[in-house]
Motif scaffolding. Structure first.
Motif, PDB file in Angstrom:
ATOM      1  N   LEU A  28      32.565  95.994  84.588  1.00 59.12           N
ATOM      2  CA  LEU A  28      33.463  95.922  83.530  1.00 59.12           C
ATOM      3  C   LEU A  28      34.164  94.559  83.822  1.00 59.12           C
ATOM      4  O   LEU A  28      34.854  94.100  84.963  1.00 59.12           O
ATOM      5  N   ILE A  29      33.958  93.623  82.879  1.00 57.06           N
ATOM      6  CA  ILE A  29      35.059  92.301  82.936  1.00 57.06           C
ATOM      7  C   ILE A  29      35.773  92.223  81.648  1.00 57.06           C
ATOM      8  O   ILE A  29      35.556  92.546  80.471  1.00 57.06           O
ATOM      9  N   ALA A 381      33.750  91.857  93.408  1.00 54.28           N
ATOM     10  CA  ALA A 381      35.048  92.720  93.794  1.00 54.28           C
ATOM     11  C   ALA A 381      36.104  92.796  92.705  1.00 54.28           C
ATOM     12  O   ALA A 381      36.128  91.764  91.905  1.00 54.28           O
ATOM     13  N   VAL A 382      36.772  93.840  92.531  1.00 53.60           N
ATOM     14  CA  VAL A 382      37.793  94.087  91.384  1.00 53.60           C
ATOM     15  C   VAL A 382      38.836  92.902  91.570  1.00 53.60           C
ATOM     16  O   VAL A 382      39.530  92.610  92.659  1.00 53.60           O
ATOM     17  N   GLY A 383      38.951  92.109  90.598  1.00 52.06           N
ATOM     18  CA  GLY A 383      40.010  91.082  90.556  1.00 52.06           C
ATOM     19  C   GLY A 383      39.356  89.714  90.816  1.00 52.06           C
ATOM     20  O   GLY A 383      39.906  88.434  90.566  1.00 52.06           O
ATOM     21  N   ALA A 384      38.058  89.526  91.363  1.00 53.68           N
ATOM     22  CA  ALA A 384      37.468  88.393  91.378  1.00 53.68           C
ATOM     23  C   ALA A 384      37.122  87.671  89.922  1.00 53.68           C
ATOM     24  O   ALA A 384      36.833  88.362  89.319  1.00 53.68           O
ATOM     25  N   PRO A 385      36.988  86.425  90.276  1.00 51.37           N
ATOM     26  CA  PRO A 385      36.440  85.728  88.815  1.00 51.37           C
ATOM     27  C   PRO A 385      34.909  86.215  88.509  1.00 51.37           C
ATOM     28  O   PRO A 385      34.069  86.558  89.324  1.00 51.37           O
ATOM     29  N   ALA A 386      34.857  86.711  87.079  1.00 52.96           N
ATOM     30  CA  ALA A 386      33.715  86.826  86.681  1.00 52.96           C
ATOM     31  C   ALA A 386      32.500  85.961  86.335  1.00 52.96           C
ATOM     32  O   ALA A 386      32.305  85.555  85.331  1.00 52.96           O
ATOM     33  N   ASP A 387      32.200  85.344  87.652  1.00 53.49           N
ATOM     34  CA  ASP A 387      31.253  84.317  87.861  1.00 53.49           C
ATOM     35  C   ASP A 387      30.074  84.973  88.231  1.00 53.49           C
ATOM     36  O   ASP A 387      29.902  85.413  89.350  1.00 53.49           O
ATOM     37  N   LEU A 388      29.080  85.290  87.197  1.00 50.91           N
ATOM     38  CA  LEU A 388      27.955  86.066  87.796  1.00 50.91           C
ATOM     39  C   LEU A 388      26.682  85.482  87.291  1.00 50.91           C
ATOM     40  O   LEU A 388      26.444  84.944  86.274  1.00 50.91           O
ATOM     41  N   VAL A 389      25.406  86.086  87.919  1.00 51.91           N
ATOM     42  CA  VAL A 389      24.172  85.550  87.381  1.00 51.91           C
ATOM     43  C   VAL A 389      23.421  86.889  87.375  1.00 51.91           C
ATOM     44  O   VAL A 389      23.391  87.616  88.276  1.00 51.91           O
ATOM     45  N   ALA A 424      20.637  85.451  82.481  1.00 48.44           N
ATOM     46  CA  ALA A 424      22.125  84.891  81.831  1.00 48.44           C
ATOM     47  C   ALA A 424      22.784  84.724  83.127  1.00 48.44           C
ATOM     48  O   ALA A 424      22.771  85.055  84.388  1.00 48.44           O
ATOM     49  N   THR A 425      23.870  83.773  82.667  1.00 46.24           N
ATOM     50  CA  THR A 425      24.800  83.290  83.742  1.00 46.24           C
ATOM     51  C   THR A 425      26.175  83.382  83.047  1.00 46.24           C
ATOM     52  O   THR A 425      26.370  82.960  81.741  1.00 46.24           O
ATOM     53  N   TYR A 426      27.241  83.699  83.682  1.00 49.99           N
ATOM     54  CA  TYR A 426      28.421  84.051  83.231  1.00 49.99           C
ATOM     55  C   TYR A 426      29.759  83.230  84.006  1.00 49.99           C
ATOM     56  O   TYR A 426      29.498  83.486  85.358  1.00 49.99           O
ATOM     57  N   VAL A 427      30.400  82.801  83.367  1.00 48.49           N
ATOM     58  CA  VAL A 427      31.628  82.097  83.978  1.00 48.49           C
ATOM     59  C   VAL A 427      32.599  82.490  83.341  1.00 48.49           C
ATOM     60  O   VAL A 427      32.856  82.232  82.345  1.00 48.49           O
ATOM     61  N   ALA A 428      33.739  83.027  84.446  1.00 53.63           N
ATOM     62  CA  ALA A 428      35.011  83.583  83.876  1.00 53.63           C
ATOM     63  C   ALA A 428      34.654  84.615  82.681  1.00 53.63           C
ATOM     64  O   ALA A 428      35.532  84.771  81.705  1.00 53.63           O
ATOM     65  N   GLY A 429      33.648  85.207  82.826  1.00 52.08           N
ATOM     66  CA  GLY A 429      33.015  86.450  81.774  1.00 52.08           C
ATOM     67  C   GLY A 429      32.644  85.824  80.587  1.00 52.08           C
ATOM     68  O   GLY A 429      31.982  86.598  79.723  1.00 52.08           O
ATOM     69  N   ALA A 430      32.450  84.529  80.422  1.00 47.21           N
ATOM     70  CA  ALA A 430      31.944  83.848  79.132  1.00 47.21           C
ATOM     71  C   ALA A 430      30.464  83.530  79.527  1.00 47.21           C
ATOM     72  O   ALA A 430      30.016  83.169  80.600  1.00 47.21           O
ATOM     73  N   ARG A 431      29.459  84.091  78.751  1.00 45.48           N
ATOM     74  CA  ARG A 431      28.164  83.602  79.040  1.00 45.48           C
ATOM     75  C   ARG A 431      27.819  82.274  78.783  1.00 45.48           C
ATOM     76  O   ARG A 431      27.813  81.720  77.567  1.00 45.48           O
ATOM     77  N   VAL A 432      27.282  81.550  79.554  1.00 46.94           N
ATOM     78  CA  VAL A 432      27.320  80.066  79.538  1.00 46.94           C
ATOM     79  C   VAL A 432      25.720  79.765  79.443  1.00 46.94           C
ATOM     80  O   VAL A 432      25.181  78.540  79.250  1.00 46.94           O
ATOM     81  N   TYR A 433      24.805  80.797  79.789  1.00 44.89           N
ATOM     82  CA  TYR A 433      23.450  80.460  79.906  1.00 44.89           C
ATOM     83  C   TYR A 433      22.620  82.159  79.316  1.00 44.89           C
ATOM     84  O   TYR A 433      22.939  82.927  80.160  1.00 44.89           O
ATOM     85  N   GLU A 434      21.818  81.947  78.723  1.00 46.85           N
ATOM     86  CA  GLU A 434      20.873  83.024  78.389  1.00 46.85           C
ATOM     87  C   GLU A 434      19.592  82.468  78.182  1.00 46.85           C
ATOM     88  O   GLU A 434      19.077  81.634  77.389  1.00 46.85           O
ATOM     89  N   ALA A 435      18.419  83.179  78.895  1.00 47.89           N
ATOM     90  CA  ALA A 435      17.083  82.856  78.793  1.00 47.89           C
ATOM     91  C   ALA A 435      16.475  83.042  77.352  1.00 47.89           C
ATOM     92  O   ALA A 435      17.107  84.324  76.545  1.00 47.89           O
ATOM     93  N   GLU A 436      15.520  82.502  76.956  1.00 41.30           N
ATOM     94  CA  GLU A 436      15.170  82.540  75.505  1.00 41.30           C
ATOM     95  C   GLU A 436      14.267  83.695  75.677  1.00 41.30           C
ATOM     96  O   GLU A 436      13.405  83.970  76.569  1.00 41.30           O
TER      97      GLU A 436
END
Length: 436
Positions: A28-29, A381-389, A424-436
């Protein structure tokens, strides 16, 4: 905070480089950070999270990992924007699962003053969809004569100091810079190489270089450069990171320095982990990198060093070069390759071959570089920035360099069969990339 500010990613295989595990579950972000990590055996908690989320993303059983933190990316602003801009590099990073770029100062002019650093930070924040952390030059003009204003540059936002592949030849200048950096708490990133031996080299010495008639450098040049830097590190107590360790010869010295308690970490490049000197056959200049590609024995030794944790980080060493500088005889061609988009699929070659598991890969791609730069990212980890791939490790494709987001297309993987696509790539919870 409203529900629209939150995202729930469910049914994911979560790669935790801190715990060294891969577990199925959900994340959960909220407000740009990870607020809950729930394994699948706690279905009640997942059901509880769903109403709180503005968006629910079903990962479909694909892998979810901390976003890659890439130390040593070259963006050619200012001076050579035709090779790479912050916009094009940022798009390439997002498409490659890189959520943070620590950018090199080997630009035209070099980033050696607070004013130039402020320009690059402003441009990066305007143009790039991912985090951009600028590094500054250690000496003025990267000439190795006079150190930069390290304190002022840190105040302006520099996260580390490096002259990149320009080795500081004066031991006295380097020692002074290390001493000053220690007083400021600054991180120095160096390129271990004995500059006299490595000058003009296009290959690693051995039978292959002799057969092809290429000017070569002995692997001992890396060992000698690292030995000198370790001696100065012992003398000054500075914080030090070796940008690329690529030979087995350098590993014993690195191991001793760590055992002796010095503040030293080391990285390697994805090209030295996945390619060797034989790939240069046919004088293919897209395979010309610095340091030159090594023997297969060296490559295997570096893989083992990553597996054991002796080598801490894996980076792209993204170095854009235009066609004119690559379409030259091998000795004259520029060194370097673009790698922001190929970093993850190339690293997954090591996973598919059984050399490295996914937690170990992301320890080197995300957790350790984030730690070295003092960032809270690189972890699930809880509290970490939601920078995810989010990625499919098994999706096959043939790389077409002309489809890369980078302005320059100098990749050694052009036409290569690869396996592993970013979804998909997320930076601070915002999706900045999504595969077509």
């Amino acid at each position: 905070m409203t529900a629209t500010d939150s995202t729930l990613i469910t049914n994911a295989q979560m790669i935790d480089p801190e715990a060294g595990t891969v577990t199925r579950g959900s994340i959960l972000i909220e407000a740009g950070r990870i607020s809950r990590v729930t394994p699948d055996d706690m279905q009640g908690a997942v059901a509880e999270d769903a109403p709180r989320a503005g968006r629910v993303v079903n990962a479909g059983g694909k892998f979810l990992a901390p976003g890659i933190v890439d130390i040593g990316v070259k963006v050619c602003e200012p001076g050579e924007r035709h090779k790479e801009s912050f916009r094009s590099a940022g798009l390439a990073a997002a498409a490659g699962g890189v959520t943070t770029m620590a950018t090199r100062p080997d630009t035209l002019p070099a980033i050696d003053s607070p004013e130039v650093l402020e320009f690059t930070r402003r441009r990066a924040n305007e143009a790039a969809p991912v985090n951009v952390l600028p590094m500054a030059a250690l000496t003025k003009g990267r000439e190795g004569r006079e150190m930069t204003e390290i304190g002022f540059l840190m105040d302006a936002g520099a996260v580390a100091f490096t002259d990149c592949d320009h080795v500081v030849q004066s031991t006295k200048v380097f020692a002074r810079a290390m001493t000053y950096a220690r007083a400021c708490g600054a991180l120095i990133i160096a390129h271990p190489q004995e500059p006299g031996l490595s000058a003009g080299a296009a290959a690693t010495s051995g039978k292959f270089a002799s057969l092809y008639g290429l000017p070569a450098v002995t692997p001992m040049a890396e060992r000698m450069g690292l030995d000198r830097d370790i001696a100065l590190l012992e003398m000054t107590g500075a914080r030090y990171h070796a940008d690329q360790i690529t030979t087995a010869r350098a590993l014993p010295a690195l191991s001793r320095a760590k055992r002796n308690g010095l503040d030293i970490t080391a990285g390697t490049s994805i090209h030295h982990l996945t390619l060797n000197e034989l790939d240069v056959s046919g004088y293919r200049t897209f395979f010309k990198v610095k340091p030159p590609l090594r023997s297969e024995e060296d490559r295997q030794a570096i893989i083992e060093a990553v597996r054991s944790g002796l080598i801490d980080t894996i980076s792209s060493m993204h170095t854009p070069q235009d066609e004119e500088s690559k379409r030259l005889p091998f000795e004259e061609a520029a060194s370097g390759a673009v790698a922001l988009e190929t970093l993850l699929p190339a690293a997954l070659r090591l996973y598919h071959s059984g050399d490295l598991d996914l937690p170990t890969l992301f320890r080197a791609l995300a957790l350790n570089p984030a730690k070295r730069l003092g960032l809270a990212s690189g972890r699930l980890a809880v509290g970490a920035p939601a920078d995810l791939v989010l990625f499919d490790a098994h999706k096959p494709f043939v790389l077409d360099r002309f489809k890369l987001n980078s302005k320059s297309k100098n990749t050694p993987f052009d036409g290569a069969r690869m396996q592993g696509r970013v979804l998909a790539t997320y930076v601070a919870g915002a999706r900045v990339y999504e595969a077509e």
